[in-house]
Write an enzyme that holds these catalytic residues in place. Structure first.
Site, short mmCIF file in Angstrom:
data_model
loop_
_atom_site.label_atom_id
_atom_site.label_comp_id
_atom_site.label_asym_id
_atom_site.label_seq_id
_atom_site.Cartn_x
_atom_site.Cartn_y
_atom_site.Cartn_z
N GLY A 137 78.40 68.08 44.31
CA GLY A 137 77.32 67.45 43.57
C GLY A 137 77.72 66.08 43.04
N SER A 138 77.23 65.74 41.87
CA SER A 138 77.42 64.40 41.32
C SER A 138 78.84 64.10 40.86
CB SER A 138 76.46 64.17 40.15
OG SER A 138 75.13 64.16 40.60
N THR A 139 79.72 65.07 40.89
CA THR A 139 81.09 64.81 40.43
C THR A 139 81.81 63.78 41.29
OG1 THR A 139 81.91 66.70 41.72
CG2 THR A 139 81.33 67.10 39.41
#
Length: 668
Positions: free
Chosen positions: A331-333
């Site tokens: 995801g956005s990590t």
């Protein structure tokens, strides 16, 4: 006539000369036989006592003196502060010497009435009996109780070749807390005998099966010794004649801190997931947990069939090391690192902006993905895009980079391959690339797949240790270190520790300090900005933090509507929740990553786990634990300020863990 006949008969019968000759002949024959016998006896004596004296003296001595292997004490395992994590404790076991047992079947039936034997005990004994030589002792039952020992002592005379023998057994004082990290030892079986050195493992019954017990088996095992014992006709030991002590295995000192490890596991409250904390200055792992876990003590002396079945059939898979082997979309990590790739490639400057309108389409196509906020957030630069997790910024950046440059740069941070941590069994994960897709599906790569790779979705699959390694590398200003659990060895308790070097894997991956500062600014804004998702995690914390949340979808969605942010149970059932953070932001000394397999939002679900770990780290440094009230997933008002990582195209379809080829006329 008769008188003459009698005289002749007497003369015929009595012949002194003949009798004398006959006697001499017989005497000589008898003497010769005796002489031959004596010669044979002398010859045999010479054969036995002169020519083969050493051989038969050795055989004779072997009947009286038996060598007995002394297995080495296994090395102990400590945390960084000397807290004992794996110990050796004295115990007793029942051993059998097969050559001294006249009827093995009858013995097993009879001894079972004295010392209770389970089916697992008998099965393990028979397996090892088939692999051992008849003069070698074979364990029949491990870890005897005091009652077992007392009952056998009374009936010992009934069982020649069977005896109670003391030994050291492994014990893990913290049980489940370090099970996936330290691992456990198990009884040696026929598969082990095929590759273990029979000399080095003489008398040894256990070998490392998983975790550090397996990775550092050669260091922990040691070298066996032996003793010469005098035995009687029944094979019972009478006295020890000579002893050559074994060399114990080396002790291990880990970089892990028990206090941080405990805080990390407790923070999950039983929810499946994993967390890893690394010191970015040297790659030392400060904590590494996988939840749920199991009790490694069950495996040491042979786990029962019932216990093993319970573990293997548990739907939450407690034996599965999620920190090392669990693969999840990040995801956005990964957005901060993709932003860094844009700076390093020269395609972006920190001041370049992108307009977020709520949807982004591949130019010239109808293939669109929507942003994380309804209607978009307007114009944002890199730091603001990281703070608000603006998908549009990273969609466009990924397309400008192209999958080849994006994949090549992200591979430098360790994605798509094992990190090299000193544990066996690490997963590779998946780094999206043209080559990977061709090898697995024989399909070409499409721009739409590049676009969603820019927000950590699609084919992406990372392990918690990979992401922790990548963020620790960034926090360390780009200097990569292989994650390490063992920081020193020790020959004995009295000896000094010998540090194990862990030099950097190479120079910094970041060419300009300005690039690092630009990304770091965005990650600090996640924690302190007005629109940052991690604001509440900073309350009362004594150091400045930098972090990033991530909410990765587990399933594709239907429809154009945004998810109801108040329905946290539904969101948790479909999302993976990530949070990554390092501190202090100006001089990073710890980088933490946590993932929940089922979490509503990255910040509200996984964020508190990282905060609890940071609190324990602060306390371990000697400072008072700061006050902190975490998000509650059942509190609607504590939901994060922005909805992130939930991209869909115009039809409302979004690939979750493996993207399909783009539709709506997107060109390959």
């Amino acid at each position: 006539m008769n008188k003459r006949r009698g005289i002749r008969l007497r003369r015929a019968i009595k012949d002194p000369r003949g009798e004398s000759v006959l006697f001499r002949r017989r005497a000589l024959a008898g003497f010769g036989i005796i002489l031959l016998g004596l010669l044979a006896l002398v010859g045999r004596y010479a054969f036995l006592q002169v020519l083969h004296h050493d051989e038969f003296a050795t055989r004779s001595e072997a009947n009286r003196v038996k060598p007995r292997a002394i297995p080495p004490a296994r090395g102990l395992i400590y945390d960084r502060n000397g807290v004992l994590l794996a110990d050796n404790v004295p115990a007793f076991r029942l051993e059998v010497v097969p050559e001294q047992v006249p009827d093995m079947k009858a013995m097993l039936a009879q001894i079972g009435t004295v010392v209770p034997l389970s089916d697992d005990d008998i099965e393990a004994f028979k397996k090892q009996l088939a692999q051992s030589r008849r003069f070698e002792s074979v364990p029949l039952k491990l870890h005897l109780s005091e009652d077992d020992i007392a009952r056998f002592a009374i009936n010992r005379w009934r069982f020649p070749g069977v005896d109670v023998v003391p030994y050291l057994t492994r014990r893990y004082p913290f049980g489940e807390r370090f099970a996936h990290l330290i691992g456990y030892v198990g009884r040696i079986d026929d598969n082990d005998l095929k590759h273990l050195d029979p000399v080095r493992y003489k008398g040894t019954t256990h070998v490392g099966r998983s975790g550090l017990e397996r990775s550092y088996e050669d260091v922990l095992h040691g070298t066996p010794g032996y003793e010469l014992v005098e035995v009687n006709a029944d094979g019972r030991t009478q006295r020890v004649l000579e002893t050559h002590p074994p060399i114990p295995g080396k002790n291990l000192y880990l970089s892990v801190d028990v206090r941080i490890q405990k805080a990390a596991e407790d923070a999950f409250a039983g929810r499946p997931g994993a967390a890893v904390a690394i010191d970015p200055r040297n790659g030392q792992v400060l904590a590494m947990v996988s939840v749920p876990s199991f009790d490694p003590n069950l495996f040491v002396n042979g786990i029962s069939s019932a216990d093993y079945k319970a573990l293997t059939t548990d739907p939450e898979k407690p034996l599965y090391n999620r920190a090392l082997r669990g693969v999840y979309p990040p995801g956005s990590t990964v957005k901060p690192l993709i932003g860094l790739a844009g700076l390093e490639s020269g395609l972006r400057t920190p001041q370049d902006t992108v307009v977020s309108t709520g949807q982004y389409c591949i130019p010239g196509t109808t293939f669109c993905r929507r942003d994380d906020q309804r209607g978009g957030v307007g114009r944002v630069d890199l730091a603001e895009a990281i703070e608000q997790s603006v998908n549009t910024y990273f969609y466009k950046l990924a397309l400008d980079l192209g999958i080849d440059r994006l994949s090549d740069y992200m591979s430098k941070f360790g994605f798509g391959r094992p990190t090299g941590i000193d544990l066996v069994g690490e997963s590779d994960g998946v780094l999206p690339s043209r080559e990977w897709k061709q090898a697995h599906s024989r399909q070409p790569w499409f721009p739409g797949e590049t676009m969603i790779a820019g927000i950590g979705q699609g084919y992406w699959a990372v392990t918690p240790i990979q992401l922790a390694h990548a963020i620790a590398t960034f926090a360390g200003h780009g200097v990569p270190y292989a994650p390490r659990l063992v920081m020193a060895t020790q020959d004995s308790v009295e000896a000094k520790r010998k540090p194990l070097p862990n030099p950097p894997l190479g120079p910094s991956l970041i060419t300009s300090p300005a690039y690092w500062s630009a990304v770091d600014q965005g990650m600090q804004m996640v924690m302190y900005g007005d629109k940052g998702t991690g604001r509440s995690l900073t309350v009362g914390f004594p150091y400045r933090l930098a972090g990033k949340s991530g909410t990765a979808e587990r399933f594709s969605r239907k429809g154009n509507t945004y998810d109801d942010r108040s329905n946290l149970a539904y969101l948790a059932s479909r999302n993976r929740a990530w949070f990554e953070v390092y501190a202090p932001a100006e001089d990073p000394q710890i980088a933490v990553v946590a993932v929940l397999e089922a979490g509503a939002w990255g910040a509200s679900s996984a964020g508190p786990i990282t905060r609890h770990i940071l609190d324990a780290w602060v306390a371990a440094k000697g400072r008072a634990a700061p006050p902190y009230t975490p998000y509650r997933d059942d509190a609607i008002g504590n939901a994060p300020a922005t909805v992130e990582d939930l991209p869909v195209d115009a039809t409302g379809e979004v690939p979750a863990e493996a993207a399909s080829a783009p539709d709506d006329g997107a060109t390959p």
